[in-house]
Design a protein around this motif. Structure first.
Motif, PDB file in Angstrom:
ATOM      1  N   PHE A   1     -18.066  57.038  57.600  1.00 21.64           N
ATOM      2  CA  PHE A   1     -18.378  56.556  56.357  1.00 21.64           C
ATOM      3  C   PHE A   1     -18.469  55.200  56.371  1.00 21.64           C
ATOM      4  N   ARG A   2     -18.059  54.429  57.461  1.00 27.61           N
ATOM      5  CA  ARG A   2     -18.346  53.205  57.385  1.00 27.61           C
ATOM      6  C   ARG A   2     -19.327  53.004  57.544  1.00 27.61           C
TER       7      ARG A   2
ATOM      8  N   LEU B   1     -22.123  54.474  57.518  1.00 29.64           N
ATOM      9  CA  LEU B   1     -23.247  55.386  57.149  1.00 29.64           C
ATOM     10  C   LEU B   1     -24.662  54.234  57.131  1.00 29.64           C
ATOM     11  N   PRO B   2     -25.436  54.514  57.630  1.00 24.40           N
ATOM     12  CA  PRO B   2     -25.907  53.686  57.650  1.00 24.40           C
ATOM     13  C   PRO B   2     -27.095  52.929  55.517  1.00 24.40           C
ATOM     14  N   TRP B   3     -26.866  53.256  54.534  1.00 25.30           N
ATOM     15  CA  TRP B   3     -27.496  52.424  53.817  1.00 25.30           C
ATOM     16  C   TRP B   3     -26.911  51.096  53.241  1.00 25.30           C
ATOM     17  N   GLN B   4     -28.300  50.893  52.528  1.00 28.73           N
ATOM     18  CA  GLN B   4     -28.824  50.097  52.358  1.00 28.73           C
ATOM     19  C   GLN B   4     -29.235  49.920  50.924  1.00 28.73           C
ATOM     20  N   ILE B   5     -28.939  50.006  49.933  1.00 25.41           N
ATOM     21  CA  ILE B   5     -29.668  50.683  48.750  1.00 25.41           C
ATOM     22  C   ILE B   5     -28.506  51.448  48.172  1.00 25.41           C
ATOM     23  N   LEU B   6     -27.384  50.283  47.806  1.00 23.13           N
ATOM     24  CA  LEU B   6     -26.159  51.329  46.442  1.00 23.13           C
ATOM     25  C   LEU B   6     -26.810  51.949  45.081  1.00 23.13           C
TER      26      LEU B   6
END
Lengths: 413, 413
Positions: free
Chosen positions: B53-54, B56-61
């Protein structure tokens, strides 16, 4: 088959919900859609904070206290102090988004059949929360001609009945972008003190006030018993999915009532709170940059609307919305036509039809909300689409002469 | 000062809420407290999943869809398939914890004044959600002598009125730890089909069934119109702070009704959903280990209770609770005394008094819920405390002879 509840059938729906299947069909057919209909920004969630968040050393994602993680609430005190608001950590109750804070306010402060006065147009989901709480919304219509400023004391006085328990406003406003001045807030302050009402101010767009510092209701004296502030990290840090908001109130009885509902749902989201806490550590530069981005977008939308024949607008002072009047008879028809029948260079634009933001039937028919949540390039192209669309819209109410004119109506605040 | 709502004053409170200030004072005075009162496990949240989880490549929540992230719902289909339940991603609505799923069920399926039948003792917060929804809880009392098994068909039939709309059960049960057999569920299935009721089954402890595989209500035929399952990742992955649950239902009308409330609150927590999705990727070994841990704890609690004079218990088949009868006249007094007046080697134990789990006044006075959420060392010490406390409790209802006896009553299921 057992039947569902009757009440669920009358939950008010989002103003653009009916348009979503049309948008899906348009996309499936290869059309690009510029989404100016929703408040989901394209701005990155505070990148440094996200990096820090990834490295936080937690091992058990446990329940937080029902009113929020103590260290986060302490940090929020520092955040509020930066704009001149002194509150203690106990006066902040962390919620699952601003949405839950609105619901908790209504449940904790109003009984079924009680009335809240809300200047319209207003954030459509207030209707839904009022529906859940069995509370009646009494609108006061604002005027686009003066940029949707707060109605007069007399207009409020006319609406107050023995059932009136609260006035609810959004500052900066969704959907109008209006920012209320100290004078306007002081007028409201006088009304709620005179009539012993709550004044619930939704300040989730607080950081986005472009022309002057925002006045929080918590800065006004004499309102400790009355003022309830709704807050959220969603728009501030472009973290709508965090689902972390707050209800801030100096009235202990209100907090104790809210706490009963807060305890019932156990706790607000733990990961969102952890992220929100690190976002607070170093947000001055980030917030300044985001605000500048939105200000540029605001300027583009305002200037482009000024140039569109028959469009009536004003310069919105805050949030990331503009609520404009178009030369159309029915904004739902227009929004549907944009998705189904129009394209400009392979693209179209999705707006929110005006009537969903009014409680009074028949209002907003020629109005739409524009959410300027796209980068300036995309926003420019979206405005190109809108301009091209208005020039060919078969339902235009402009006469030929008007349509050719380059004189746009506007009201500057 | 404006007054808070009347309704907020009657929100039912948690069974141990009144004890919290006493526990805080005891801790401040240096006493260690073994918390067997709450469902907050000490087990690590799935460590491998947390690491993934740490990264994970997201940039916009961003907002997730109101019914949950599509890929997470797809992954949940695979999870349900592992225990023989076939549901589609559309039939799963992701919620903000199991709590929100319960509230959504009540709002979507029941109107104010409608009745739900719940075998008691039951999870106390059902009272709170029923209060929010204006729904009346009609209890059927279960018997500790048979390990709180499901009441008879006749007992249900007696309680059904024209206002009855649903039966709600928790399987495995909180607070009793009872696991319902296929026979018991089929009996319920017959009742709800005959009377055209909803059958809402809270299966948040599904993974913790120690003596036989749990039967989900979704495995029973002929219940597609009736069955609503409440689910949650909180206990399964020891991630109570994720606030990610689900409402699973094959009845489209129910889902459409739930969806109106889901859309109103915009979306469930985005970070919790992302974590939940990676926890699903590789959870067989983790879940097996956690279940073994809890089984060992269950055995300790059961065996120790068996040895305590005058304590009546049974072997709980699932969840992480045991609901036992003690030689006391008033369990609230006993729990208060444990915190205020008792210590054993510098420590004491905190339990949940029984009456809060009953809707019928006067029941549960000599019962307490034990949540075995501590590691076996601490749990052993907690049981030492409890045993020592019962031996010296001034309010004990045991006669001298009984107190000295080592014959414990028990009922083995």
């Amino acid at each position: 088959m057992p039947a569902v509840s009757r009440r669920s059938q009358s939950v008010p729906l989002s103003p653009f919900r009916k348009l979503i299947p049309l948008a899906d069909r348009a996309k499936a057919a290869g059309k690009h859609i510029y989404h100016l209909n929703i408040g989901q920004p394209d701005i990155l969630t505070h990148p440094l904070a996200v990096e820090k968040f990834r490295k936080l050393p937690w091992q058990i994602l446990d329940y937080s206290p029902s009113n929020g993680i103590a260290s986060y609430r302490e940090a929020l005190c520092g955040y509020y102090a930066r704009f001149g608001v002194s509150v203690s950590a106990d006066e902040i109750m962390v919620t699952t988004g601003g949405s839950e804070a609105i619901l908790f306010f209504m449940l904790a402060c109003l009984d079924p059949g009680d009335e809240i006065i809300i200047p319209e147009p207003f954030y459509a989901n207030y209707n839904g929360y009022a529906h859940m709480a069995g509370v009646d919304v009494v609108p006061i219509t604002c005027d686009i001609a003066d940029g949707f400023s707060i109605p007069s004391v007399e207009a409020f006085a006319e609406k107050i009945t023995p059932r009136t328990r609260a006035i609810v406003i959004t500052n900066p406003n969704n959907p109008t972008g209006a920012c209320y001045s100290q004078d306007e807030l002081e007028r409201l302050s006088g009304i709620v003190r005179e009539h012993d009402l709550f004044l619930c101010v939704d300040e989730v767009y607080r950081e986005f006030s472009y022309d002057s510092p925002l006045q929080s209701i918590l800065q006004l004296p004499g309102l400790d018993a009355h003022a309830v502030v709704i807050d959220s990290v969603s728009k501030r840090y472009s973290a709508t999915g965090a689902r972390v908001g707050a209800l801030v109130c100096r009235n202990l009885a209100v907090r104790e009532s809210v706490d009963r509902y807060a305890k019932l749902r156990l706790s607000p989201p733990g990961l969102g709170q952890r992220l929100s806490e690190v976002m607070l550590e170093d947000d001055g530069q980030y917030l300044q940059g985001v605000k500048e981005d939105y200000r540029r977008r605001r300027d583009i939308v305002y200037e482009r609307l000024q140039q569109m024949p028959g469009v009536f607008s004003y310069e919105p002072g805050g949030a990331f919305y503009c609520f404009a009047r178009f030369p159309i008879a029915d904004s739902e028809d227009f929004c549907r036509w944009l998705l189904e029948d129009f394209s400009h260079e392979g693209a179209t634009v999705m707006l929110s039809p005006g009537p969903g933001f009014y409680a009074t039937p028949g209002l907003g028919l020629d109005e739409c909300r524009i959410a300027y949540v796209l980068n300036t390039d995309d926003l420019g192209k979206a405005m190109d689409c809108l301009e091209a669309a208005l020039a060919v819209y078969p339902g235009s109410t402009l006469s030929g002469a008007d349509a050719g004119s380059d004189v746009a109506s506007s009201a500057r605040r």
